[in-house]
Scaffold this motif. Structure first.
Motif, PDB file in Angstrom:
ATOM      1  N   ILE A 170      15.626  -2.001   5.924  1.00  0.00           N
ATOM      2  CA  ILE A 170      14.187  -1.986   5.670  1.00  0.00           C
ATOM      3  C   ILE A 170      13.848  -3.151   4.744  1.00  0.00           C
ATOM      4  O   ILE A 170      14.515  -3.348   3.725  1.00  0.00           O
ATOM      5  CB  ILE A 170      13.766  -0.646   5.037  1.00  0.00           C
ATOM      6  CG1 ILE A 170      13.880   0.463   6.081  1.00  0.00           C
ATOM      7  CG2 ILE A 170      12.344  -0.713   4.490  1.00  0.00           C
ATOM      8  CD1 ILE A 170      13.474   1.816   5.575  1.00  0.00           C
ATOM      9  N   PHE A 173      10.221  -5.656  -0.076  1.00  0.00           N
ATOM     10  CA  PHE A 173       8.966  -6.376  -0.293  1.00  0.00           C
ATOM     11  C   PHE A 173       8.918  -7.077  -1.633  1.00  0.00           C
ATOM     12  O   PHE A 173       8.001  -7.836  -1.902  1.00  0.00           O
ATOM     13  CB  PHE A 173       7.793  -5.401  -0.160  1.00  0.00           C
ATOM     14  CG  PHE A 173       7.676  -4.838   1.229  1.00  0.00           C
ATOM     15  CD1 PHE A 173       7.135  -5.594   2.248  1.00  0.00           C
ATOM     16  CD2 PHE A 173       8.137  -3.568   1.515  1.00  0.00           C
ATOM     17  CE1 PHE A 173       7.031  -5.089   3.525  1.00  0.00           C
ATOM     18  CE2 PHE A 173       8.038  -3.052   2.795  1.00  0.00           C
ATOM     19  CZ  PHE A 173       7.488  -3.816   3.802  1.00  0.00           C
ATOM     20  N   PRO A 185       4.523  -3.589  -5.542  1.00  0.00           N
ATOM     21  CA  PRO A 185       3.931  -2.650  -4.580  1.00  0.00           C
ATOM     22  C   PRO A 185       3.306  -1.430  -5.238  1.00  0.00           C
ATOM     23  O   PRO A 185       2.396  -0.816  -4.674  1.00  0.00           O
ATOM     24  CB  PRO A 185       5.142  -2.252  -3.719  1.00  0.00           C
ATOM     25  CG  PRO A 185       6.060  -3.421  -3.805  1.00  0.00           C
ATOM     26  CD  PRO A 185       5.907  -3.942  -5.207  1.00  0.00           C
ATOM     27  N   TYR A 205       0.412  -2.393   3.983  1.00  0.00           N
ATOM     28  CA  TYR A 205       0.906  -1.316   4.839  1.00  0.00           C
ATOM     29  C   TYR A 205       1.101  -1.757   6.281  1.00  0.00           C
ATOM     30  O   TYR A 205       1.971  -1.236   6.991  1.00  0.00           O
ATOM     31  CB  TYR A 205      -0.009  -0.102   4.740  1.00  0.00           C
ATOM     32  CG  TYR A 205       0.344   0.742   3.531  1.00  0.00           C
ATOM     33  CD1 TYR A 205       1.502   1.508   3.520  1.00  0.00           C
ATOM     34  CD2 TYR A 205      -0.445   0.719   2.388  1.00  0.00           C
ATOM     35  CE1 TYR A 205       1.860   2.250   2.409  1.00  0.00           C
ATOM     36  CE2 TYR A 205      -0.103   1.461   1.264  1.00  0.00           C
ATOM     37  CZ  TYR A 205       1.060   2.221   1.290  1.00  0.00           C
ATOM     38  OH  TYR A 205       1.439   2.951   0.166  1.00  0.00           O
ATOM     39  N   ARG A 208       4.520  -3.195   6.288  1.00  0.00           N
ATOM     40  CA  ARG A 208       5.537  -2.142   6.235  1.00  0.00           C
ATOM     41  C   ARG A 208       5.708  -1.479   7.602  1.00  0.00           C
ATOM     42  O   ARG A 208       6.825  -1.235   8.060  1.00  0.00           O
ATOM     43  CB  ARG A 208       5.157  -1.089   5.200  1.00  0.00           C
ATOM     44  CG  ARG A 208       5.231  -1.565   3.767  1.00  0.00           C
ATOM     45  CD  ARG A 208       5.257  -0.394   2.809  1.00  0.00           C
ATOM     46  NE  ARG A 208       6.459   0.416   2.981  1.00  0.00           N
ATOM     47  CZ  ARG A 208       6.698   1.538   2.314  1.00  0.00           C
ATOM     48  NH1 ARG A 208       5.811   1.999   1.447  1.00  0.00           N
ATOM     49  NH2 ARG A 208       7.800   2.215   2.519  1.00  0.00           N
ATOM     50  N   LEU A 212       9.165  -1.706   9.968  1.00  0.00           N
ATOM     51  CA  LEU A 212       9.958  -0.536  10.335  1.00  0.00           C
ATOM     52  C   LEU A 212      10.299  -0.504  11.813  1.00  0.00           C
ATOM     53  O   LEU A 212      11.260   0.162  12.218  1.00  0.00           O
ATOM     54  CB  LEU A 212       9.205   0.740   9.961  1.00  0.00           C
ATOM     55  CG  LEU A 212       9.241   1.134   8.477  1.00  0.00           C
ATOM     56  CD1 LEU A 212       8.304   2.302   8.215  1.00  0.00           C
ATOM     57  CD2 LEU A 212      10.657   1.502   8.059  1.00  0.00           C
ATOM     58  N   ASP A 242       9.541   6.839   5.853  1.00  0.00           N
ATOM     59  CA  ASP A 242       9.901   6.146   7.093  1.00  0.00           C
ATOM     60  C   ASP A 242      10.182   7.065   8.274  1.00  0.00           C
ATOM     61  O   ASP A 242      10.264   6.625   9.411  1.00  0.00           O
ATOM     62  CB  ASP A 242      11.109   5.231   6.865  1.00  0.00           C
ATOM     63  CG  ASP A 242      12.264   5.926   6.159  1.00  0.00           C
ATOM     64  OD1 ASP A 242      12.606   7.052   6.561  1.00  0.00           O
ATOM     65  OD2 ASP A 242      12.816   5.348   5.207  1.00  0.00           O
TER      66      ASP A 242
END
Length: 375
Positions: A170, A173, A185, A205, A208, A212, A242
């Motif tokens: 993953i 960030f 974040p 987001y 993200r 994923l 997740d």
């Protein structure tokens, strides 16, 4: 030295105390086919170095044996019957001296079964460690201890955090190469950013969600799913959003911080689709801003997930915490809600983690793979 008494008889298990010994002997008649028998020397249970041990009828029986190595009867032609030759004695409570390399794993499995059925907590970690060093020399003592606790537990709950998912690649960030190396974040994943800086909130987001798509559950997630199906664990409470625990096959999962795969309107709370959020559309019902179904800083945890998780922790006799720094309240308080044993697994261990019964430093997937080999 594995050869014993000539005629190709070999020592399979040798155990006892200073005053005597019990030996399980074996002879390989054909490749993979063994015959077994036991040899008993005079025993002195006063030398067992175990103050918690309580004599039973079987110990009294052994005390009466006076002829060294004279009790050689009761041959067995299978491993299951061979172990039963020892069941007249409290053999898990004795001091192991030697174990045949070809029988190490089988002896360990038999020991675990006997301990769970007859002795429970009366066999201390010191003695278990002595057994593990002979049966499982390739495994670290902490791995052996966790596998033993897991097999003997009647209710086990797992708490996972971000460290559980980093092995799934993953994106970080906050890495030097990341888009967010200059932005924490924790300042973006807030109700304030949602209301007053929606462009930044949406960009964060969206990244993200798209990131994923390139990631999948790793071996550690699969092991947890397998443990649940086998009845080794009863629930997982996770701080991750997740969805990897569900994707790996777990069913009793409580997502304390919500899910990034669910979307709703911030204004009217009606459900929305992922593509609507990514395209930055407004709510089709009221025109409000769309958001992922995650718990933002400043929001309450989902009541159902929290109460169910708390219930599991309170009735657990084993709690395993994996990959979380335990810095986020109130999830950080859950491990303290159990009267059972507590285990902490993480790459980094901080001072405030030292109140756990067992601490294992390492990556989640790697540690769990080793434990799984012994469960």
């Amino acid at each position: 030295m594995n050869k014993a008494m000539g005629n190709d008889w070999q020592t399979i298990i040798s155990l006892g105390a200073e005053g005597g010994s019990i030996t399980l002997l074996g002879k390989e008649q054909h490749p993979g086919q063994w015959v077994f028998k036991k040899a008993v020397n005079e025993m002195n249970f006063d030398d067992l170095e175990d103050e918690t041990f309580q004599p039973t009828e079987s110990t009294e029986e052994v005390r009466t044996l006076k002829s060294p190595l004279s009790n050689l009867g009761n041959e067995a032609t299978s491993w299951e019957k061979a172990i039963k030759l020892l069941d007249h004695y409290p053999w898990p409570m004795l001091n192991p001296r030697e174990i045949h390399p070809a029988f190490r794993k089988r002896v360990w499995i038999a020991l675990q079964k006997e301990v769970k059925e007859r002795y429970g907590d009366r066999i201390d970690s010191y003695r278990l460690n002595k057994w593990s060093k002979l049966c499982l020399p390739e495994y670290a003592p902490k791995i052996v201890t966790l596998s033993t606790w897991l097999k003997n537990s009647t209710h086990t709950t797992v708490l996972t955090g971000a460290g559980m998912s980093t092995e799934s690649n993953i994106p970080d960030f906050r890495s030097k190469e990341g888009w967010w190396n200059n932005i924490d974040p924790r300042t973006v994943a807030t109700t304030d950013a949602l209301r007053n800086n929606y462009d930044l909130f949406h960009e964060f987001y969206s990244m993200r969600i798209n990131g994923l798509r390139e990631c999948t559950p790793h071996k550690g997630h699969e092991i947890l799913a397998d443990w649940e199906h086998k009845g080794h664990i009863q629930a997982i409470a996770t701080q991750n959003v997740d969805g990897f625990h569900y994707a790996a096959g777990n069913e009793n999962v409580y997502e304390l911080h919500g899910s990034i795969h669910k979307f709703r309107c911030e204004n009217c709370a009606k459900s929305a689709e992922e593509e609507d959020f990514l395209s930055k559309s407004n709510c089709k019902y009221c025109g409000g801003k769309l958001r992922p179904g995650v718990v933002l800083f400043g929001e309450m945890l989902p009541e159902g997930s929290w109460s169910e998780s708390l219930s599991h922790f309170r009735k657990s006799d084993l709690v395993i915490v994996i990959g979380t720094s335990l810095e986020v309240y109130p999830a950080s308080q859950l491990p303290q809600m159990t009267n059972g044993k507590t285990v902490y697994i993480n790459v980094e261990v901080n001072a405030h983690n030292h109140n756990f019964d067992l601490i294992i430093e390492g990556k989640a997937g790697e540690v769990m793979k080793l434990v799984d080999e012994l469960v």
